[in-house]
Design a protein around this motif. Structure first.
Motif, PDB file in Angstrom:
ATOM      1  N   HIS A   1       0.835  -1.197   0.000  1.00  0.00           N
ATOM      2  CA  HIS A   1       0.000   0.000   0.000  1.00  0.00           C
ATOM      3  C   HIS A   1       0.873   1.251   0.000  1.00  0.00           C
ATOM      4  O   HIS A   1       1.856   1.318   0.738  1.00  0.00           O
TER       5      HIS A   1
ATOM      6  N   ASN B   1       0.738   4.210   1.258  1.00  0.00           N
ATOM      7  CA  ASN B   1       1.091   4.956   2.475  1.00  0.00           C
ATOM      8  C   ASN B   1       1.683   4.040   3.551  1.00  0.00           C
ATOM      9  O   ASN B   1       1.212   3.938   4.672  1.00  0.00           O
TER      10      ASN B   1
ATOM     11  N   PHE C   1       5.034   7.879   7.887  1.00  0.00           N
ATOM     12  CA  PHE C   1       4.249   6.658   8.134  1.00  0.00           C
ATOM     13  C   PHE C   1       4.954   5.691   9.087  1.00  0.00           C
ATOM     14  O   PHE C   1       4.617   4.498   9.110  1.00  0.00           O
TER      15      PHE C   1
ATOM     16  N   ASP D   1       4.777   4.427  12.259  1.00  0.00           N
ATOM     17  CA  ASP D   1       3.832   4.469  13.374  1.00  0.00           C
ATOM     18  C   ASP D   1       4.491   4.462  14.750  1.00  0.00           C
ATOM     19  O   ASP D   1       4.038   5.161  15.646  1.00  0.00           O
TER      20      ASP D   1
ATOM     21  N   ILE E   1       5.553   8.345  15.060  1.00  0.00           N
ATOM     22  CA  ILE E   1       4.735   9.562  14.902  1.00  0.00           C
ATOM     23  C   ILE E   1       3.846   9.825  16.118  1.00  0.00           C
ATOM     24  O   ILE E   1       3.501  10.968  16.379  1.00  0.00           O
ATOM     25  N   TYR E   2       3.522   8.770  16.855  1.00  0.00           N
ATOM     26  CA  TYR E   2       2.712   8.986  18.060  1.00  0.00           C
ATOM     27  C   TYR E   2       3.485   9.770  19.135  1.00  0.00           C
ATOM     28  O   TYR E   2       2.890  10.424  19.975  1.00  0.00           O
TER      29      TYR E   2
ATOM     30  N   PRO F   1       4.130  14.770  19.546  1.00  0.00           N
ATOM     31  CA  PRO F   1       3.586  15.888  20.327  1.00  0.00           C
ATOM     32  C   PRO F   1       4.091  15.898  21.774  1.00  0.00           C
ATOM     33  O   PRO F   1       4.473  16.950  22.299  1.00  0.00           O
TER      34      PRO F   1
ATOM     35  N   TYR G   1      -0.851  15.974  16.996  1.00  0.00           N
ATOM     36  CA  TYR G   1      -0.908  14.589  16.510  1.00  0.00           C
ATOM     37  C   TYR G   1      -1.198  14.588  15.004  1.00  0.00           C
ATOM     38  O   TYR G   1      -2.074  15.313  14.535  1.00  0.00           O
ATOM     39  N   SER G   2      -0.455  13.758  14.309  1.00  0.00           N
ATOM     40  CA  SER G   2      -0.508  13.745  12.846  1.00  0.00           C
ATOM     41  C   SER G   2      -1.796  13.107  12.337  1.00  0.00           C
ATOM     42  O   SER G   2      -2.282  12.130  12.904  1.00  0.00           O
TER      43      SER G   2
ATOM     44  N   ASP H   1      -1.816  11.224  10.033  1.00  0.00           N
ATOM     45  CA  ASP H   1      -1.413   9.870   9.629  1.00  0.00           C
ATOM     46  C   ASP H   1      -1.687   8.847  10.728  1.00  0.00           C
ATOM     47  O   ASP H   1      -1.569   7.642  10.516  1.00  0.00           O
ATOM     48  N   ILE H   2      -2.014   9.332  11.918  1.00  0.00           N
ATOM     49  CA  ILE H   2      -2.355   8.429  13.021  1.00  0.00           C
ATOM     50  C   ILE H   2      -3.796   7.955  12.838  1.00  0.00           C
ATOM     51  O   ILE H   2      -4.663   8.716  12.402  1.00  0.00           O
ATOM     52  N   CYS H   3      -4.046   6.721  13.186  1.00  0.00           N
ATOM     53  CA  CYS H   3      -5.380   6.117  13.079  1.00  0.00           C
ATOM     54  C   CYS H   3      -6.447   7.023  13.704  1.00  0.00           C
ATOM     55  O   CYS H   3      -6.268   7.538  14.807  1.00  0.00           O
TER      56      CYS H   3
ATOM     57  N   PRO I   1      -6.770   4.299   6.141  1.00  0.00           N
ATOM     58  CA  PRO I   1      -5.399   4.696   5.804  1.00  0.00           C
ATOM     59  C   PRO I   1      -4.339   4.266   6.819  1.00  0.00           C
ATOM     60  O   PRO I   1      -3.285   3.793   6.430  1.00  0.00           O
ATOM     61  N   ALA I   2      -4.614   4.446   8.113  1.00  0.00           N
ATOM     62  CA  ALA I   2      -3.551   4.198   9.094  1.00  0.00           C
ATOM     63  C   ALA I   2      -3.464   2.745   9.529  1.00  0.00           C
ATOM     64  O   ALA I   2      -2.592   2.393  10.319  1.00  0.00           O
TER      65      ALA I   2
END
Lengths: 354, 402
Positions: free
Chosen positions: A48, A50, A303, A305, A308-309, A312, B93-94, B96-98, B345-346
């Motif tokens: 996929h 992304n 992407f 994961d 990216i969490y 912030p 928070y992006s 791209d996050i679920c 997507p995520a």
């Protein structure tokens, strides 16, 4: 033969810093971190779009027939993307056998014991698949000593990188780290010893912003080169081919070398795939203090994961302790570097940290 | 606001159940009752991931399980979804996050959800869930525990998961101040086994043509009702749905169908025309992967090992081959002539291998549609685009039939 003079059949590719290289070395093979230059989009027909650019580039390299020269590849269960890469590899890239290594996300005693059992299984599979490969306690201990020596020498390099009066730059360290991904200890140790004996003094340059560059994988020099071209200096390179890859030694001469390996690989300063968000922030803060960094640049392959969490909370943590923080997203190939450069320029013009 | 919404749902579904006695109304009623318990003062609340964590363990204690993802899914059905996500996104928070996780984090800041005493989750299905669990534990300043479920099933992995389950049970006991009662766990396991047997009977009924049940309700129930696992009410619900199916078959009341498709992954929580389009074209969904019985009966005398095995056999653990290994049998037994992968997507762990699913299904002569559509974020939803894609796919099914 590859560029460092070893038969390609002796190479074993890895895809993550979590794969214990010592086992591959003990099996008489050379661990090489696979960092392909294939455009990630070349894998879009199979995965996929992304998905993380590194995973896609790995798959693209596998689909590029004849592109990979090694005896096999070890794919760690580092993240969802890597786990699925293993599935796709088995289905569409059968010319290069793939091994799968399970990796717990936590490092308590039970997880270390389980990981040690997983390492034993992996070693047995490697022995069965590769002619002449024999992973014995003795060959493991010898491999541990060799890789520990590399870690100690790289520790000296990282220490010099922080020193404003030494001539070793962030770019020098980046290139060395990249070299480390494809060299065996027997090749890399003399290279490092030679380099360390030749490091020269330099006049400290005033006004240079000292940057801690961290994040997941940076396989191209773009961000380091940009920071240093803009007058900054990368004083710490905390990535999974940089500092984090070399920190923490494996216990040498342990009664159970697999257990010692499991302990080191799970308990070393972790990447965001592991539990321990706040511990990671604390470690990074200490590293920033130790390196007297004016700011932190956090680089992330889009992407990703596990990472990216964190952004912030990490950003507010460092703002809270007075350290400037810049989050830079990239697509693994660092396309769109003009925009990145503009952001880095603004960042390197910030006031130095008091 | 969330609590109020669930309160309304509990009242209305209770009234509907009293009036109709339908399985759906009982499901909604029991579900909302359980969620409301989490808001009651003095209740010990444990955050969990119902579709992955063996909830039978929690049924052995006086605690209220609360699934932040499924609770977010409920927000996703309402107009609260976007403002809740924006609350999260405004904090950096992006996108791209679920979207489930953005809602869960936004719900923390908006104080929609009850506060946990302990947070439990698993290393699978996805990286994002474990991350969100850890972030929520930091925000709530409560302990989080991760159940690591290895990819391979062997003696070491069974022992490892069993040890972790014991530690988790002990930690729950310490949190709630109540001893770990293995007899109570055995009772929960017996109930779970009975529910499993009923689910197998439901699966047998779903082979009937035309399908006596299915579609969005089946997919939703297959995931959402796991929140009730290990409780007597789950058995009751399964039995009630089974009876409804049998009644429809006997009365010849099932909707007519021209095509039967197998459903991979999830469904959109916000109002969409997806299942209406399928119904318009007489396409039924008699089976989804999340409703399959992938685990064996849990050993009632050795419940922790049995639950470890249940976790280890989950098709979303380990190799993607687990999702495809029975496709031939499924395709034949359920007379499947198409398949759909809902690709939010995520949800990278689920959709990354869409090519693998497509190629394996192709060998069976079953076309697959990978439908890119967010699970809970309606901002990118385009009804026209979805209609075009789904109708194109149905046309392929029609052509193959002719």
């Amino acid at each position: 033969m590859n560029r460092i003079g070893r038969p390609e059949a002796t190479r074993v590719f890895t895809t993550c810093s979590c794969v214990p290289e010592e086992i591959i070395t003990a099996a008489g093979r050379q661990p090489v971190r696979l960092l392909p230059s294939n455009p990630p989009a070349d894998a879009d027909s199979h995965i996929h779009p992304n998905t993380c650019g590194y995973v896609k580039s790995l798959l693209a390299s596998a689909l590029d027939e004849g592109g990979l020269r090694a005896s096999c590849i070890v794919i760690g269960n580092s993240c969802d993307g890597m786990r699925k890469l293993y599935d796709l590899w088995g289905a569409y890239a059968t010319q290069l056998p793939a091994f799968f290594l399970d990796l717990p996300k936590k490092n308590d005693a039970d997880s270390i014991r389980f990981f040690a059992s997983e390492l034993r299984r992996f070693a047995s599979e490697l022995e069965a698949a590769l002619p002449g490969a024999a992973v014995t306690d003795e060959s493991l201990r010898s491999a541990v000593r060799a890789h520990n020596r590399v870690r100690l020498l790289m520790g000296e390099v990282f220490s010099l990188q922080r020193d404003p009066e030494k001539s070793i730059s962030g770019r020098d360290v980046f290139d060395l780290c990249l070299e480390g991904t494809r060299c065996s200890p027997e090749e890399f140790i003399p290279r490092l010893e030679g380099l360390l004996s030749q490091v020269e003094e330099r006049e400290p340059v005033s006004g240079q912003r000292r940057i801690l560059l961290t994040g997941n994988l940076i396989s191209r020099p773009d961000p380091v080169a940009m920071i240093e071209e803009l007058g900054g200096r990368v004083v710490a390179l905390d990535t999974c081919t940089g500092l984090r890859h070399y920190e923490t030694l494996v216990e040498e001469d342990a009664a159970d070398p697999m257990l010692a390996l499991a302990a080191r690989y799970l308990a070393r300063p972790s990447c965001p795939r592991m539990e321990g968000l706040e511990e990671r922030f604390e470690r990074l803060q200490k590293l920033a203090d130790h390196a007297r960094a004016d700011g932190i640049v956090f680089s992330c392959v889009k992407f990703c994961d596990p990472l990216i969490y964190d952004i912030p909370m990490m950003s507010s943590w460092f703002r809270g302790v007075g350290i400037s923080f810049l989050y830079l997203e990239n697509d693994y190939t660092w396309s769109g570097s003009g925009q990145t450069k503009t952001r880095l320029q603004a960042f390197t013009e910030l006031e130095p940290r008091v | 606001m969330y609590e109020e919404m669930i309160r309304v749902m509990e009242r209305r579904s209770g009234e509907a159940f009293a009036e109709t006695g339908s399985a759906r109304s009982l499901w909604m009623h029991e579900w909302s009752k359980l969620v409301l318990q989490a808001f009651e003062p003095g209740k010990k609340v444990i955050y969990i991931s119902a579709y992955a964590f063996p909830l039978e363990i929690l049924a052995a204690f006086d605690v209220v399980p609360f699934d932040f993802e499924l609770a977010s899914g409920m927000i996703g059905t309402t107009k609260m979804a976007v403002p809740t996500m924006v609350e999260c996104e405004d904090r950096g928070y992006s996108p791209d996050i679920c979207s489930f996780h953005r809602i869960a984090l936004g719900a923390f800041y908006l104080e929609h959800f009850p506060k946990p005493d302990l947070l439990l989750t698993t290393s699978f299905y996805c990286d994002g869930k474990a991350k969100t669990n850890e972030i929520l534990s930091i925000l709530h300043q409560k302990e989080a525990m991760l159940l690591q479920v290895p990819s391979q099933l062997n003696r070491d992995s069974i022992r490892y998961v069993e040890q972790q389950l014991r530690q988790i049970a002990e930690r729950i006991a310490a949190t709630v101040g109540q001893p770990f009662d293995e007899d109570r766990l055995k009772e929960a396991v017996r109930s779970s086994n009975r529910a499993r047997r009923t689910q197998q009977r439901m699966l047998a009924r779903l082979k009937h043509r035309p399908a006596p049940w299915g579609g969005s309700q089946l997919v939703s129930f297959s995931i959402n009702s796991l929140w009730l696992a290990g409780r007597e009410v789950k058995e009751r619900l399964n039995n009630l749905f089974l009876r409804e199916m049998e009644r429809r078959i006997e009365a010849n009341e099932a909707s007519p169908e021209r095509h039967r498709i197998y459903w991979f992954a999830w469904i959109p929580t916000y109002p969409s025309s997806l299942f209406d389009i399928l119904a318009e074209h007489q396409v039924s969904v008699p089976l989804c992967e999340t409703f399959r019985v992938f685990w064996d009966e849990i050993d009632e005398e050795n419940p922790l090992e049995g639950l470890a095995l249940k976790c280890l056999k989950n098709p979303f653990v380990g190799s993607g081959a687990r999702r495809t290994q029975d496709l031939e049998a499924i395709s034949e037994e359920y007379a499947i002539d198409g398949a759909m992968l809902f690709a939010t997507p995520a949800c990278r762990h689920s959709k990354t291998t869409h090519r693998l699913l497509r190629d394996q299904l192709r060998e069976l002569g079953v076309p697959l549609l990978t439908l890119d559509m967010d699970i809970s974020d309606p901002r990118g939803y385009s009804p026209e685009q979805i209609r075009a894609r789904v109708e194109d796919f149905i046309e392929i099914l029609e052509q193959r039939e002719s």
